[in-house]
Design a protein around this motif. Structure first.
Motif: not given
Length: 623
Positions: A258, A262, A271-273, A275-278, A280-281, A285
């Motif tokens: 991630a 970044d 758009d990281g929704s 890739t990295v956002d998904w 991390r979620k 986390t």
């Protein structure tokens, strides 16, 4: 200002950081004959780095010394190496500095500020960063000649030597262009494979390709189109690869994946929704980082982690490099390759091979006798039409070399096996002679040499490949020996034959009545091995797809003798060795690969791959 290369002499290369990668970078330069000074504030890191070089510098010389001469030669001696915690001490006389400090931009900016203060003005300053352009690290390069200093700065990004020897070079936007061919030659002297990005680029060359792969995989996972295991299975089959993308992301750590992504997102406004956002979620986390958190897992669930990380148990393997590969000093020319052959020893899938014997004329077949501490091998020689082949032996460490058969006796001897015959109380070497169109045996000291099969007059079979004898194995229980006659290349005219170990009364090698054709119309069979208890014969076949380039077996005493293809898509497979205790077979090919093949599933695992050209192989039995 016109750029002039720095004077090297005894000046060191300074490596800033003695961690996993820093010590490997240092070791590659030491093996290449360059003096190295490692700087790390941690006493433990300094100690570990020096110990790593002590233990591994010899292995690194394998890549800088394709044996047999040419322009690439092993250095007269290793470079000196030392370590200290003080920056000024490490860099004050350096001609090249490579920083390999943690991947934190502020730390790298501070580091280059110190280098501007302490490093000589003719010193090349390089960053090993894979995430940051070196131009981002120059905020504190503020000396009176800062503009000129920035022209001596670049990225020099190593991947993970010695397993992966690529090094990517890249400008900071101002770098003297003459620096890149200069550094490329230095890196080649150390056995590395340099490539230069034509312009400044986040991610260099390969990392951009790899980032695109990771990005698309994360999107596939986020959209629930597939899962990690299925993606890796497809990748393994399509590319015949042992390094699989989802497994690798788990190994590196999903937090690191991630962090690197970044940088691309911030620079390119991606758009990281998905890739990295998904990521991390759903993973980071929740403490699911991959192998860093084995109890929580990563892209693979914890229950799957042991199976995914498991790999075949690999015994020591002795492999013959015939000397015709891209690792030859004369590549792409074939000039001189007849003396570039070598015997290599592999002790693990992530360890570089060790050259035991070098300067051989096209070695092909090999076997070992641990109880006698000796190995035996054939050399095909320099000319397939001349009787310049030989059989040799040496101790298992490559010393005490002896010529057992030579001087006009053999043409192109091929696969060789050691047979200990308790019934006769003998130890014999059995081997084939391809252009000699014959099968032979002799004592382990070369005495009592016999020709068992002679298909044509020696030296006259060159024009008729149907007579060529290549692979051999022995069934002691039934006192039979088997051999291959490969036929013309890719002809589907190959055969496997057998005969008695003992001549029938009154018969000779040229007129045997006990020869049987076991299998015929094979693409191009090469080497053999056999499981005597079950009567299953195994062989490699370097013929044309789809039946060739394969590993095969057949139960030779069955009436139908049905051929089963165990694995396919090798690159000209030659050597094989059964390891049925672990249910695997080792295979080597002329494409420079050694594989472990699961007997039950046919799954191929790459044990080693490089630019060699591999013929015979044998495993060293456990004591």
């Amino acid at each position: 200002m016109v750029w002039s290369a720095p004077h090297i002499g005894s000046r060191p290369i300074a490596i800033l950081g003695g961690g996993v990668l820093g010590r490997r970078i240092a070791c590659s330069f030491v093996a290449g004959g360059f003096n190295v000074h490692i700087r790390d504030p941690s006493p433990q890191a300094r100690s570990d780095a020096l110990a790593y070089i002590d233990e591994n510098k010899e292995a690194y010389t394998f890549f800088i010394c394709p044996e047999g001469g040419g322009n690439k030669k092993k250095p007269a001696q290793y470079g000196n190496y030392t370590a200290s915690k003080d920056m000024e001490t490490a860099v004050k006389d350096a001609w090249l500095v490579i920083e390999a400090v943690p991947e934190k931009l502020e730390l790298k900016i501070d580091t280059f500020g110190e280098l501007d203060k302490y490093a000589p003005r003719d010193c090349i300053l390089a960053s090993n960063s894979s995430s940051f352009k070196s131009s981002l690290m120059l905020n504190k390069v503020v000396s009176s000649d800062a503009d000129e200093r920035k022209k001596w700065v670049c990225n020099v990004h190593y991947t993970m030597p010695p397993t992966i020897r690529t090094v990517e070079l890249m400008t900071d936007g101002h770098t003297h262009q003459e620096i890149f061919p200069f550094l490329s030659e230095v890196l080649k002297q150390c056995g590395m494979l340099p490539a230069t990005a034509r312009k400044e680029s986040t991610g260099f060359i390969f990392n951009r390709l790899w980032a695109a792969v990771k990005r698309e995989i994360l999107t596939i996972l986020a959209e629930e189109v597939s899962d990690a295991a299925e993606i890796d299975a497809l990748w393994a089959h399509m590319f015949q690869a042992s390094i699989l993308p989802c497994q690798l992301m788990d190994r590196v750590g999903l937090d690191t994946v991630a962090f690197i992504e970044d940088n691309y997102i911030n620079e390119r406004k991606l758009d990281g929704s998905l890739t990295v956002d998904w990521l991390r979620k759903n993973y980071i986390t929740q403490g699911k980082l991959g192998l860093k958190t084995p109890e929580q897992g990563g892209l693979y669930p914890p229950s799957a982690a042991p199976a995914q990380s498991a790999s075949p148990k690999i015994p020591p393997i002795f492999v013959l490099d015939v000397g015709h590969g891209a690792n030859s000093p004369s590549y792409p020319s074939l000039a001189g390759t007849s003396t570039y052959g070598k015997i290599l020893r592999f002790d693990g899938p992530n360890q570089p091979p060790k050259a035991l014997v070098t300067g051989l004329p096209a070695p092909d077949g090999i076997d070992v006798d641990p109880s006698a501490n000796r190995m035996y091998w054939t050399n095909m020689g320099a000319d397939v039409t001349a009787a310049d082949g030989s059989v040799m032996s040496a101790t298992l460490d490559g010393t005490d070399k002896k010529v057992l058969l030579a001087d006009g006796v053999l043409t192109t001897p091929k696969q060789l096996i050691l047979v200990k015959d308790s019934e006769k109380g003998t130890e014999k070497l059995y081997f084939c002679d391809r252009e000699g169109c014959s099968v032979h045996r002799c004592n382990v000291d070369g005495t009592e040499h016999e020709v068992l099969v002679q298909n044509a007059n020696p030296g006259r079979g060159v024009s008729d490949p149907m007579h060529w004898c290549v692979g051999i194995t022995v069934d002691l229980a039934k006192r039979k020996f088997y051999w291959t006659q490969k036929g013309p290349s890719k002809s589907n005219a190959g055969r496997i034959l057998r005969a008695n170990m003992d001549f029938l009364p009154g018969e000779t090698a040229t007129g045997r009545s006990d020869i049987e054709v076991v299998l015929n119309k094979l693409p191009e069979p090469i080497d053999l091995d056999m499981e005597s208890e079950t009567g299953v014969l195994y062989w490699t076949d370097r013929g044309e797809h789809p039946r060739g380039s394969s590993l095969n077996c057949a139960r030779v005493d069955d009436e139908k003798k049905e051929v089963k293809i165990l694995a396919r898509h090798f690159n000209e497979p030659i050597g094989l060795k059964l390891d049925l205790e672990r249910k695997q077979i080792f295979v080597s090919d002329l494409g420079g690969s050694v594989y472990a093949v699961d007997v039950e599933t046919g799954k191929k695992t790459v044990v080693h791959r490089d630019e060699g050209a591999y013929t015979g192989l044998v495993t060293l039995p456990e004591a």
